[in-house]
Design a protein around this motif. Structure first.
Motif, PDB file in Angstrom:
ATOM      1  N   LYS A 184       0.846  -1.179   0.000  1.00  0.00           N
ATOM      2  CA  LYS A 184       0.000   0.000   0.000  1.00  0.00           C
ATOM      3  C   LYS A 184       0.884   1.232   0.000  1.00  0.00           C
ATOM      4  O   LYS A 184       1.583   1.522   0.973  1.00  0.00           O
ATOM      5  N   LYS A 185       0.871   1.949  -1.114  1.00  0.00           N
ATOM      6  CA  LYS A 185       1.737   3.106  -1.273  1.00  0.00           C
ATOM      7  C   LYS A 185       0.898   4.373  -1.384  1.00  0.00           C
ATOM      8  O   LYS A 185      -0.306   4.335  -1.636  1.00  0.00           O
ATOM      9  N   ASN A 186       1.575   5.504  -1.219  1.00  0.00           N
ATOM     10  CA  ASN A 186       0.876   6.780  -1.364  1.00  0.00           C
ATOM     11  C   ASN A 186       0.428   7.021  -2.801  1.00  0.00           C
ATOM     12  O   ASN A 186      -0.594   7.647  -3.058  1.00  0.00           O
ATOM     13  N   ALA A 187       1.225   6.535  -3.734  1.00  0.00           N
ATOM     14  CA  ALA A 187       0.899   6.713  -5.156  1.00  0.00           C
ATOM     15  C   ALA A 187       1.075   5.388  -5.890  1.00  0.00           C
ATOM     16  O   ALA A 187       1.992   4.618  -5.593  1.00  0.00           O
ATOM     17  N   CYS A 188       0.184   5.121  -6.835  1.00  0.00           N
ATOM     18  CA  CYS A 188       0.257   3.894  -7.630  1.00  0.00           C
ATOM     19  C   CYS A 188       0.717   4.206  -9.047  1.00  0.00           C
ATOM     20  O   CYS A 188       0.568   5.330  -9.541  1.00  0.00           O
ATOM     21  N   HIS A 189       1.221   3.190  -9.687  1.00  0.00           N
ATOM     22  CA  HIS A 189       1.850   3.321 -10.998  1.00  0.00           C
ATOM     23  C   HIS A 189       0.829   3.014 -12.093  1.00  0.00           C
ATOM     24  O   HIS A 189       0.199   1.964 -12.085  1.00  0.00           O
ATOM     25  N   PHE A 190       0.668   3.936 -13.034  1.00  0.00           N
ATOM     26  CA  PHE A 190      -0.206   3.735 -14.187  1.00  0.00           C
ATOM     27  C   PHE A 190       0.639   3.602 -15.445  1.00  0.00           C
ATOM     28  O   PHE A 190       1.689   4.247 -15.577  1.00  0.00           O
ATOM     29  N   VAL A 191       0.166   2.763 -16.373  1.00  0.00           N
ATOM     30  CA  VAL A 191       0.833   2.629 -17.667  1.00  0.00           C
ATOM     31  C   VAL A 191      -0.222   2.718 -18.770  1.00  0.00           C
ATOM     32  O   VAL A 191      -1.096   1.850 -18.880  1.00  0.00           O
ATOM     33  N   LEU A 192      -0.165   3.786 -19.557  1.00  0.00           N
ATOM     34  CA  LEU A 192      -1.014   3.895 -20.744  1.00  0.00           C
ATOM     35  C   LEU A 192      -0.254   3.201 -21.874  1.00  0.00           C
ATOM     36  O   LEU A 192       0.655   3.765 -22.478  1.00  0.00           O
ATOM     37  N   GLU A 193      -0.634   1.949 -22.121  1.00  0.00           N
ATOM     38  CA  GLU A 193       0.137   1.131 -23.062  1.00  0.00           C
ATOM     39  C   GLU A 193      -0.001   1.612 -24.504  1.00  0.00           C
ATOM     40  O   GLU A 193       0.976   1.615 -25.252  1.00  0.00           O
ATOM     41  N   GLY A 194      -1.221   1.969 -24.915  1.00  0.00           N
ATOM     42  CA  GLY A 194      -1.367   2.382 -26.300  1.00  0.00           C
ATOM     43  C   GLY A 194      -2.811   2.539 -26.708  1.00  0.00           C
ATOM     44  O   GLY A 194      -3.720   2.621 -25.864  1.00  0.00           O
ATOM     45  N   ILE A 195      -3.024   2.577 -28.010  1.00  0.00           N
ATOM     46  CA  ILE A 195      -4.355   2.788 -28.583  1.00  0.00           C
ATOM     47  C   ILE A 195      -4.735   1.607 -29.461  1.00  0.00           C
ATOM     48  O   ILE A 195      -3.953   1.180 -30.320  1.00  0.00           O
ATOM     49  N   ASN A 196      -5.927   1.076 -29.237  1.00  0.00           N
ATOM     50  CA  ASN A 196      -6.497   0.084 -30.143  1.00  0.00           C
ATOM     51  C   ASN A 196      -7.272   0.816 -31.229  1.00  0.00           C
ATOM     52  O   ASN A 196      -8.277   1.476 -30.940  1.00  0.00           O
ATOM     53  N   THR A 197      -6.789   0.734 -32.454  1.00  0.00           N
ATOM     54  CA  THR A 197      -7.448   1.431 -33.555  1.00  0.00           C
ATOM     55  C   THR A 197      -8.208   0.428 -34.413  1.00  0.00           C
ATOM     56  O   THR A 197      -7.904  -0.766 -34.424  1.00  0.00           O
ATOM     57  N   LYS A 198      -9.174   0.922 -35.135  1.00  0.00           N
ATOM     58  CA  LYS A 198      -9.980   0.083 -36.012  1.00  0.00           C
ATOM     59  C   LYS A 198      -9.243  -0.134 -37.319  1.00  0.00           C
ATOM     60  O   LYS A 198      -8.983   0.797 -38.074  1.00  0.00           O
ATOM     61  N   HIS A 199      -8.878  -1.393 -37.598  1.00  0.00           N
ATOM     62  CA  HIS A 199      -8.127  -1.731 -38.807  1.00  0.00           C
ATOM     63  C   HIS A 199      -9.067  -2.034 -39.972  1.00  0.00           C
ATOM     64  O   HIS A 199      -8.818  -1.643 -41.110  1.00  0.00           O
ATOM     65  N   SER A 200     -10.140  -2.745 -39.699  1.00  0.00           N
ATOM     66  CA  SER A 200     -11.132  -3.054 -40.728  1.00  0.00           C
ATOM     67  C   SER A 200     -12.450  -3.413 -40.061  1.00  0.00           C
ATOM     68  O   SER A 200     -12.485  -3.797 -38.893  1.00  0.00           O
ATOM     69  N   ASP A 201     -13.540  -3.287 -40.808  1.00  0.00           N
ATOM     70  CA  ASP A 201     -14.861  -3.593 -40.276  1.00  0.00           C
ATOM     71  C   ASP A 201     -15.073  -5.101 -40.148  1.00  0.00           C
ATOM     72  O   ASP A 201     -14.295  -5.908 -40.664  1.00  0.00           O
ATOM     73  N   SER A 202     -16.149  -5.445 -39.463  1.00  0.00           N
ATOM     74  CA  SER A 202     -16.570  -6.837 -39.402  1.00  0.00           C
ATOM     75  C   SER A 202     -16.902  -7.330 -40.801  1.00  0.00           C
ATOM     76  O   SER A 202     -17.424  -6.588 -41.630  1.00  0.00           O
ATOM     77  N   GLU A 203     -16.581  -8.592 -41.077  1.00  0.00           N
ATOM     78  CA  GLU A 203     -16.848  -9.164 -42.393  1.00  0.00           C
ATOM     79  C   GLU A 203     -17.804 -10.346 -42.258  1.00  0.00           C
ATOM     80  O   GLU A 203     -17.828 -11.031 -41.242  1.00  0.00           O
ATOM     81  N   GLU A 204     -18.581 -10.572 -43.314  1.00  0.00           N
ATOM     82  CA  GLU A 204     -19.563 -11.656 -43.315  1.00  0.00           C
ATOM     83  C   GLU A 204     -19.276 -12.612 -44.468  1.00  0.00           C
ATOM     84  O   GLU A 204     -19.072 -12.192 -45.591  1.00  0.00           O
ATOM     85  N   TYR A 205     -19.264 -13.905 -44.129  1.00  0.00           N
ATOM     86  CA  TYR A 205     -19.001 -14.938 -45.140  1.00  0.00           C
ATOM     87  C   TYR A 205     -20.162 -15.917 -45.134  1.00  0.00           C
ATOM     88  O   TYR A 205     -20.534 -16.465 -44.091  1.00  0.00           O
ATOM     89  N   ASN A 206     -20.748 -16.122 -46.298  1.00  0.00           N
ATOM     90  CA  ASN A 206     -21.896 -17.024 -46.433  1.00  0.00           C
ATOM     91  C   ASN A 206     -21.509 -18.216 -47.313  1.00  0.00           C
ATOM     92  O   ASN A 206     -20.977 -18.059 -48.404  1.00  0.00           O
ATOM     93  N   PHE A 207     -21.806 -19.403 -46.806  1.00  0.00           N
ATOM     94  CA  PHE A 207     -21.505 -20.634 -47.539  1.00  0.00           C
ATOM     95  C   PHE A 207     -22.785 -21.444 -47.731  1.00  0.00           C
ATOM     96  O   PHE A 207     -23.686 -21.397 -46.926  1.00  0.00           O
TER      97      PHE A 207
END
Length: 332
Positions: A309-332
């Motif tokens: 238990k410390k007076n201050a705790c450590h935070f890490v903002l690791e990064g950003i999750n960005t949208k690479h592509s939309d959901s895709e639908e495959y019909n068979f």
């Protein structure tokens, strides 16, 4: 190849009756790579199918050669960035529809990769033999095995046919999870459990826009590692606003897990384990019913857990999750 109701590629135990194979020879392309579903194996209440991917042996070899020297020195953050560059990407499925009806009870899956310079697992040897029409000219491939329950059916006749394994899979629809790309920031800072406000900023790695984070209403939490246990850890939960907003579909990711080693006499001479906040590594939780001091939606994040238990705790903002592509639908 005899397939028993199990999503694991490595569980070779023969439990119950094997599935009735229904040849499909379905093909589709995902993430720039052709995929195959050669057969659907029907059971009384579920189906099992494999998604087979032929891999580029040269690309796999070059990737492994490039990173094998530093592999043991990578941090979890570096490891994640490395994994998204791998030449083989699995197909992340969000929904499965069988005969135009959505399955409601989820699914399970496993996956494995076969490369010619490593000793091939017995299960993958069987896969290669069973799908020889696809894999006859290569031993570099990947296989994802899915185990999916049938949708609920009401007709007694349909239930009987399904139980006897007579019902065919006339159609299959797969809907994927939107693809994300992670950009590291690795911003570290400290914050106490009673700190009123704290501001920091970062520049978006893609747009170059400066975003300001206003942290507020932080509070220290003491959490038991197990019910009735005497060993607790401490973590600070903080709320924050972000200005301007991130583009739609993007989230910040904070590191909220840690590895630790206990000193001798606690749990064992070399006892090591890890703790983490469930759900905290997938981005912030937005509380849209309230607003912060600047009138923007409130999000929450957690600090890296600590046994002290410390007076201050450590935070890490690791990064950003960005949208690479939309959901895709495959019909068979």
């Amino acid at each position: 190849m005899d397939i028993y109701y199990n999503s694991s590629l490595w569980n070779m135990e023969k439990q119950g009756s094997c599935g009735l194979p229904q040849e499909t020879n379905w093909q589709f392309e995902y993430a720039g790579t052709k995929r195959y579903i050669p057969v659907v194996y029907r059971f009384s209440q579920e189906i099992v199918f494999d998604i087979v991917t032929i891999l580029d042996e040269i690309k796999i070899s070059q990737f492994l050669e490039k990173y094998k020297i530093i592999e043991d020195t990578l941090t979890p953050l570096q490891q994640r960035c490395l994994e998204q560059e791998h030449p083989y990407q699995t197909v992340p499925i969000k929904e499965v529809w069988i005969n135009e009806r959505q399955t409601e009870n989820g699914y399970s899956f496993s996956d494995a990769i076969s490369v010619p310079w490593q000793r091939q697992d017995e299960a993958l040897t069987l896969v290669q033999k069973a799908y020889s029409s696809i894999l006859k000219n290569t031993s570099c491939f990947a296989c994802q095995r899915y185990c999916v329950p049938y949708p609920k059916i009401n007709s007694e006749f349909q239930i009987l046919r399904s139980y006897l394994g007579l019902g065919s899979v006339d159609s299959l629809k797969l809907i994927t999870v939107p693809r994300q790309w992670f950009f590291p920031l690795n911003i570290q800072f400290a914050m106490s459990g009673d700190e009123k406000q704290k501001n920091l900023y970062f520049f978006h790695p893609v747009t170059g826009i400066k975003h300001t984070l206003n942290f507020q209403n932080s509070k220290m939490m003491e959490v038991a590692t197990e019910p009735g246990g005497t060993r607790n850890f401490y973590v600070v939960e903080a709320c924050y606003e972000i200005e301007p907003f991130l583009p739609e579909g993007e989230t910040l990711q904070f590191g909220c897990s840690t590895q630790y080693t206990e000193p001798p006499g606690k749990f064992g001479p070399t006892f090591a384990s890890g703790i983490g906040i469930i759900g905290g590594t997938d981005g912030p939780t937005a509380h849209t019913i309230s607003a912060g001091v600047h009138g923007h939606p409130i999000h929450s994040c957690f600090s890296v857990p600590s046994f002290e238990k410390k007076n201050a705790c450590h935070f890490v903002l690791e990064g950003i999750n960005t949208k690479h592509s939309d959901s895709e639908e495959y019909n068979f």
